[in-house]
Scaffold this motif. Sequence first.
Motif, PDB file in Angstrom:
ATOM      1  N   LEU A  26       0.843  -1.189   0.000  1.00  0.00           N
ATOM      2  CA  LEU A  26       0.000   0.000   0.000  1.00  0.00           C
ATOM      3  C   LEU A  26       0.881   1.243   0.000  1.00  0.00           C
ATOM      4  O   LEU A  26       1.921   1.274   0.648  1.00  0.00           O
ATOM      5  CB  LEU A  26      -0.890   0.003   1.253  1.00  0.00           C
ATOM      6  CG  LEU A  26      -1.806   1.196   1.455  1.00  0.00           C
ATOM      7  CD1 LEU A  26      -2.936   1.194   0.425  1.00  0.00           C
ATOM      8  CD2 LEU A  26      -2.376   1.173   2.863  1.00  0.00           C
ATOM      9  N   ILE A  27       0.460   2.265  -0.741  1.00  0.00           N
ATOM     10  CA  ILE A  27       1.113   3.571  -0.715  1.00  0.00           C
ATOM     11  C   ILE A  27       0.124   4.569  -0.140  1.00  0.00           C
ATOM     12  O   ILE A  27      -1.007   4.681  -0.617  1.00  0.00           O
ATOM     13  CB  ILE A  27       1.560   4.018  -2.121  1.00  0.00           C
ATOM     14  CG1 ILE A  27       2.613   3.061  -2.671  1.00  0.00           C
ATOM     15  CG2 ILE A  27       2.090   5.449  -2.081  1.00  0.00           C
ATOM     16  CD1 ILE A  27       2.997   3.337  -4.108  1.00  0.00           C
ATOM     17  N   LEU A  28       0.550   5.293   0.899  1.00  0.00           N
ATOM     18  CA  LEU A  28      -0.250   6.367   1.483  1.00  0.00           C
ATOM     19  C   LEU A  28       0.425   7.681   1.103  1.00  0.00           C
ATOM     20  O   LEU A  28       1.612   7.869   1.350  1.00  0.00           O
ATOM     21  CB  LEU A  28      -0.319   6.238   3.004  1.00  0.00           C
ATOM     22  CG  LEU A  28      -0.989   4.981   3.535  1.00  0.00           C
ATOM     23  CD1 LEU A  28      -0.848   4.908   5.054  1.00  0.00           C
ATOM     24  CD2 LEU A  28      -2.452   4.955   3.142  1.00  0.00           C
ATOM     25  N   PHE A  29      -0.337   8.595   0.509  1.00  0.00           N
ATOM     26  CA  PHE A  29       0.213   9.863   0.034  1.00  0.00           C
ATOM     27  C   PHE A  29      -0.455  11.013   0.764  1.00  0.00           C
ATOM     28  O   PHE A  29      -1.677  11.137   0.763  1.00  0.00           O
ATOM     29  CB  PHE A  29      -0.017   9.990  -1.474  1.00  0.00           C
ATOM     30  CG  PHE A  29       0.545  11.251  -2.058  1.00  0.00           C
ATOM     31  CD1 PHE A  29       1.890  11.343  -2.354  1.00  0.00           C
ATOM     32  CD2 PHE A  29      -0.265  12.339  -2.294  1.00  0.00           C
ATOM     33  CE1 PHE A  29       2.414  12.511  -2.886  1.00  0.00           C
ATOM     34  CE2 PHE A  29       0.248  13.505  -2.821  1.00  0.00           C
ATOM     35  CZ  PHE A  29       1.591  13.591  -3.117  1.00  0.00           C
TER      36      PHE A  29
ATOM     37  N   ALA B 158       1.988   5.503  11.769  1.00  0.00           N
ATOM     38  CA  ALA B 158       3.096   4.980  10.966  1.00  0.00           C
ATOM     39  C   ALA B 158       3.969   4.017  11.753  1.00  0.00           C
ATOM     40  O   ALA B 158       4.539   3.088  11.173  1.00  0.00           O
ATOM     41  CB  ALA B 158       3.938   6.136  10.442  1.00  0.00           C
ATOM     42  N   ASP B 159       4.076   4.203  13.048  1.00  0.00           N
ATOM     43  CA  ASP B 159       4.977   3.375  13.841  1.00  0.00           C
ATOM     44  C   ASP B 159       4.680   1.882  13.722  1.00  0.00           C
ATOM     45  O   ASP B 159       5.577   1.103  13.412  1.00  0.00           O
ATOM     46  CB  ASP B 159       4.972   3.825  15.298  1.00  0.00           C
ATOM     47  CG  ASP B 159       6.082   3.167  16.087  1.00  0.00           C
ATOM     48  OD1 ASP B 159       5.771   2.560  17.132  1.00  0.00           O
ATOM     49  OD2 ASP B 159       7.245   3.243  15.652  1.00  0.00           O
TER      50      ASP B 159
ATOM     51  N   LEU C 211       4.300   2.158   2.067  1.00  0.00           N
ATOM     52  CA  LEU C 211       5.163   3.281   1.763  1.00  0.00           C
ATOM     53  C   LEU C 211       4.368   4.546   2.032  1.00  0.00           C
ATOM     54  O   LEU C 211       3.281   4.731   1.480  1.00  0.00           O
ATOM     55  CB  LEU C 211       5.612   3.240   0.294  1.00  0.00           C
ATOM     56  CG  LEU C 211       6.404   4.445  -0.215  1.00  0.00           C
ATOM     57  CD1 LEU C 211       7.733   4.576   0.539  1.00  0.00           C
ATOM     58  CD2 LEU C 211       6.633   4.330  -1.704  1.00  0.00           C
ATOM     59  N   ILE C 212       4.883   5.397   2.905  1.00  0.00           N
ATOM     60  CA  ILE C 212       4.229   6.662   3.212  1.00  0.00           C
ATOM     61  C   ILE C 212       5.003   7.768   2.519  1.00  0.00           C
ATOM     62  O   ILE C 212       6.209   7.913   2.708  1.00  0.00           O
ATOM     63  CB  ILE C 212       4.183   6.918   4.728  1.00  0.00           C
ATOM     64  CG1 ILE C 212       3.395   5.813   5.423  1.00  0.00           C
ATOM     65  CG2 ILE C 212       3.560   8.288   5.014  1.00  0.00           C
ATOM     66  CD1 ILE C 212       3.433   5.881   6.931  1.00  0.00           C
ATOM     67  N   ILE C 213       4.291   8.533   1.689  1.00  0.00           N
ATOM     68  CA  ILE C 213       4.895   9.652   0.968  1.00  0.00           C
ATOM     69  C   ILE C 213       4.214  10.925   1.456  1.00  0.00           C
ATOM     70  O   ILE C 213       2.983  11.005   1.492  1.00  0.00           O
ATOM     71  CB  ILE C 213       4.714   9.515  -0.552  1.00  0.00           C
ATOM     72  CG1 ILE C 213       5.373   8.227  -1.049  1.00  0.00           C
ATOM     73  CG2 ILE C 213       5.263  10.732  -1.278  1.00  0.00           C
ATOM     74  CD1 ILE C 213       5.081   7.916  -2.503  1.00  0.00           C
ATOM     75  N   GLY C 214       5.013  11.885   1.832  1.00  0.00           N
ATOM     76  CA  GLY C 214       4.479  13.176   2.249  1.00  0.00           C
ATOM     77  C   GLY C 214       5.158  14.282   1.473  1.00  0.00           C
ATOM     78  O   GLY C 214       6.361  14.227   1.221  1.00  0.00           O
TER      79      GLY C 214
ATOM     80  N   LEU D 220      15.835   7.864  13.224  1.00  0.00           N
ATOM     81  CA  LEU D 220      15.447   6.458  13.280  1.00  0.00           C
ATOM     82  C   LEU D 220      15.695   5.721  11.962  1.00  0.00           C
ATOM     83  O   LEU D 220      15.439   4.524  11.864  1.00  0.00           O
ATOM     84  CB  LEU D 220      13.961   6.341  13.657  1.00  0.00           C
ATOM     85  CG  LEU D 220      13.587   6.843  15.046  1.00  0.00           C
ATOM     86  CD1 LEU D 220      12.061   6.846  15.213  1.00  0.00           C
ATOM     87  CD2 LEU D 220      14.241   5.995  16.123  1.00  0.00           C
ATOM     88  N   GLY D 221      16.166   6.430  10.948  1.00  0.00           N
ATOM     89  CA  GLY D 221      16.427   5.801   9.648  1.00  0.00           C
ATOM     90  C   GLY D 221      15.167   5.528   8.856  1.00  0.00           C
ATOM     91  O   GLY D 221      15.154   4.642   7.999  1.00  0.00           O
ATOM     92  N   ARG D 222      14.103   6.281   9.110  1.00  0.00           N
ATOM     93  CA  ARG D 222      12.820   6.048   8.428  1.00  0.00           C
ATOM     94  C   ARG D 222      12.483   7.135   7.416  1.00  0.00           C
ATOM     95  O   ARG D 222      11.352   7.211   6.956  1.00  0.00           O
ATOM     96  CB  ARG D 222      11.685   5.998   9.450  1.00  0.00           C
ATOM     97  CG  ARG D 222      11.788   4.869  10.412  1.00  0.00           C
ATOM     98  CD  ARG D 222      10.577   4.870  11.304  1.00  0.00           C
ATOM     99  NE  ARG D 222      10.783   4.007  12.445  1.00  0.00           N
ATOM    100  CZ  ARG D 222      10.049   4.046  13.524  1.00  0.00           C
ATOM    101  NH1 ARG D 222       9.063   4.899  13.623  1.00  0.00           N
ATOM    102  NH2 ARG D 222      10.295   3.233  14.526  1.00  0.00           N
ATOM    103  N   LEU D 223      13.430   7.983   7.086  1.00  0.00           N
ATOM    104  CA  LEU D 223      13.128   9.130   6.241  1.00  0.00           C
ATOM    105  C   LEU D 223      14.093   9.185   5.068  1.00  0.00           C
ATOM    106  O   LEU D 223      15.309   9.069   5.231  1.00  0.00           O
ATOM    107  CB  LEU D 223      13.249  10.424   7.054  1.00  0.00           C
ATOM    108  CG  LEU D 223      13.017  11.723   6.299  1.00  0.00           C
ATOM    109  CD1 LEU D 223      11.551  11.846   5.903  1.00  0.00           C
ATOM    110  CD2 LEU D 223      13.438  12.910   7.139  1.00  0.00           C
TER     111      LEU D 223
END
Length: 90
Positions: A21-24, A43-44, A52-55, A78-81
């Motif tokens: 899933l992609i969340l935009f 998101a956690d 995949l979260i795209i902002g 946290l290495g998530r960006l």
Amino acid sequence: MLLTEVFEPGNFLVQLFLQPLILFFDDLQWADGTSLALLNHLADPMREAPVLIIGTFRSNEIGPDHPLQQMQSVWQRLGRLTKLHLFPIT
């Protein structure tokens, strides 16, 4: 897994997003601290799911004290960006 465990906030989201899933989220420069905290909270538990979260945001519209700056700092630590800087279309 017990039914009560499935509906705990984190487990429910992971079960819901078993498929990729992609969340935009667009225009995050307008998001307030509470909305960004909710995004962070959701998101956690999804970090183990195929999500995949795209902002997007306009970097010229957020200052150093904007809640989005704080969230970016935490996620980067946290290495998530992953940041992509896009230039205006002329």
